[in-house]
Motif scaffolding. Structure first.
Motif, PDB file in Angstrom:
ATOM      1  N   THR A 112      -3.461   0.259   7.267  1.00  0.00           N
ATOM      2  CA  THR A 112      -4.205   1.310   6.586  1.00  0.00           C
ATOM      3  C   THR A 112      -3.864   2.673   7.185  1.00  0.00           C
ATOM      4  O   THR A 112      -3.769   2.835   8.403  1.00  0.00           O
ATOM      5  N   PRO A 126       1.051   5.484   0.026  1.00  0.00           N
ATOM      6  CA  PRO A 126       0.598   4.086  -0.029  1.00  0.00           C
ATOM      7  C   PRO A 126       1.470   3.225  -0.946  1.00  0.00           C
ATOM      8  O   PRO A 126       1.909   3.668  -1.996  1.00  0.00           O
ATOM      9  N   TYR A 129      -3.204  -1.015  -1.836  1.00  0.00           N
ATOM     10  CA  TYR A 129      -4.579  -0.600  -1.529  1.00  0.00           C
ATOM     11  C   TYR A 129      -5.422  -1.850  -1.343  1.00  0.00           C
ATOM     12  O   TYR A 129      -5.225  -2.855  -2.034  1.00  0.00           O
ATOM     13  N   SER A 130      -6.366  -1.783  -0.431  1.00  0.00           N
ATOM     14  CA  SER A 130      -7.269  -2.922  -0.255  1.00  0.00           C
ATOM     15  C   SER A 130      -8.582  -2.447   0.348  1.00  0.00           C
ATOM     16  O   SER A 130      -8.656  -1.381   0.964  1.00  0.00           O
ATOM     17  N   GLY A 131      -9.612  -3.256   0.156  1.00  0.00           N
ATOM     18  CA  GLY A 131     -10.911  -2.988   0.748  1.00  0.00           C
ATOM     19  C   GLY A 131     -11.344  -4.181   1.587  1.00  0.00           C
ATOM     20  O   GLY A 131     -10.763  -5.264   1.503  1.00  0.00           O
ATOM     21  N   ALA A 226     -12.319   1.012   1.887  1.00  0.00           N
ATOM     22  CA  ALA A 226     -11.118   0.894   1.069  1.00  0.00           C
ATOM     23  C   ALA A 226     -10.162   2.048   1.357  1.00  0.00           C
ATOM     24  O   ALA A 226     -10.573   3.198   1.503  1.00  0.00           O
ATOM     25  N   GLY A 227      -8.888   1.742   1.459  1.00  0.00           N
ATOM     26  CA  GLY A 227      -7.906   2.787   1.742  1.00  0.00           C
ATOM     27  C   GLY A 227      -6.504   2.333   1.420  1.00  0.00           C
ATOM     28  O   GLY A 227      -6.259   1.157   1.125  1.00  0.00           O
ATOM     29  N   GLY A 228      -5.583   3.279   1.467  1.00  0.00           N
ATOM     30  CA  GLY A 228      -4.190   2.979   1.188  1.00  0.00           C
ATOM     31  C   GLY A 228      -3.463   2.447   2.407  1.00  0.00           C
ATOM     32  O   GLY A 228      -3.806   2.774   3.544  1.00  0.00           O
ATOM     33  N   GLU A 229      -2.463   1.624   2.157  1.00  0.00           N
ATOM     34  CA  GLU A 229      -1.628   1.057   3.219  1.00  0.00           C
ATOM     35  C   GLU A 229      -0.214   1.613   3.075  1.00  0.00           C
ATOM     36  O   GLU A 229       0.341   1.654   1.974  1.00  0.00           O
ATOM     37  N   HIS A 261       2.059  -7.812  -5.613  1.00  0.00           N
ATOM     38  CA  HIS A 261       0.715  -7.782  -5.031  1.00  0.00           C
ATOM     39  C   HIS A 261      -0.209  -8.742  -5.781  1.00  0.00           C
ATOM     40  O   HIS A 261      -0.973  -9.497  -5.169  1.00  0.00           O
TER      41      HIS A 261
END
Length: 276
Positions: A112, A126, A129-131, A226-229, A261
């Motif tokens: 992240t 990114p 994205y995941s939470g 939640a955020g970008g990787e 994904h």
């Protein structure tokens, strides 16, 4: 006359310096390009990618070979660069120092993007994205509200140095936090009743709850943090950052990243390839 000659000499010097500036700038630009990790990868014929093992980002199949979303991304990146991919499994808490030390060229491991990490490494745009969701021991947390988890009587388990550990500490500062090298060890503590809960990125919590319905559950239909990787790379390399950004943008625009994904995070066709 002397004053005039000085003015002419000064003007000539400025003219020469002005003419030299574009050449100097070009030399600096060329030096930066030559020192980019992109050139190192091309000459070596191999891109070295650091990652940590956790489902379904990266894991070992029944034959011991690495598979997962990050492996697909790394291999596709290498193919498009015309080089081979070499993956370097590394413990999460040491993965950024290992990158900075030059053990590999980039980290592609569901990392992240955070301001704190950005102080040490640079991130691409990114690529996923995941939470995070809470995975709880059902019997130990029966009747708990979200606020009830923020108590000295509650114990969380999490992977050392990972985003869930940081999120748990921020959301539940009163709770005890046990740290482990792998997500699997943290989950086992919850299974064994040594911790009330853990926190991981989906689909891992839901998968674990389905695999152990008598013990585990996802108590809240809510994602946290939640955020970008992004890919992480060493600072001071604008060419590498530009290339990786353009590659990610292209693969996102063509739908390739979403397709891969979705395969790993929304389907289960791959699950018979790994030990459950």
């Amino acid at each position: 006359m002397k004053f005039t000659r000085r003015l002419i000499a000064g003007a000539l010097a400025l003219s020469v310096a002005g003419a030299a500036l574009p050449a100097l700038a070009q030399d600096v630009t060329q030096k930066l390009a030559d020192e980019s990790v992109i050139e190192t990868i091309k000459k070596r014929g191999v891109i070295k990618i650091g990652l940590s093992i956790f489902k379904p980002w990266s894991m070992r199949d029944l034959n011991g070979d690495l598979i997962g979303f990050e492996l697909d991304v790394g291999r596709e990146l290498a193919k498009d660069m015309g080089v081979e991919a070499e993956f370097v499994p590394t413990s999460w808490d040491g993965i950024i120092p290992a990158l900075v030390s030059g053990n590999f060229d980039t980290i592609i491991s569901g990392m992240t993007i955070t301001p704190q990490r950005n102080l040490t490494v640079n991130f691409t745009v990114p690529y996923a994205y995941s939470g995070l969701t809470i995975l709880a021991n059902t019997a130990m947390t029966e009747g708990f509200t979200l606020e009830d988890y923020n108590s000295p009587d509650v114990t969380f388990a999490a992977r050392r140095g990972a985003t869930p550990a940081t999120t748990i500490a921020e959301m539940f500062p009163k709770a005890e936090l046990l740290l482990f090298d792998e997500d699997g060890a943290a989950t086992q503590e919850v299974l064994n009743g040594n911790a009330h809960a853990t926190m991981m990125a989906e689909p891992s919590p839901s998968d674990e709850a389905r695999a152990n319905p008598d013990v585990l559950s996802v108590p809240f239909d809510q994602a946290f943090g939640a955020g970008g990787e992004g890919f992480a790379l060493r600072k001071g390399d604008p060419d590498a950052l530009a290339f990786f950004n353009s590659w990610i943008t292209h693969k996102a625009n063509t739908g390739w990243l979403k397709a891969r994904h979705d395969y790993w995070f929304r389907g289960d066709d791959w699950k018979d390839q790994v030990a459950q």
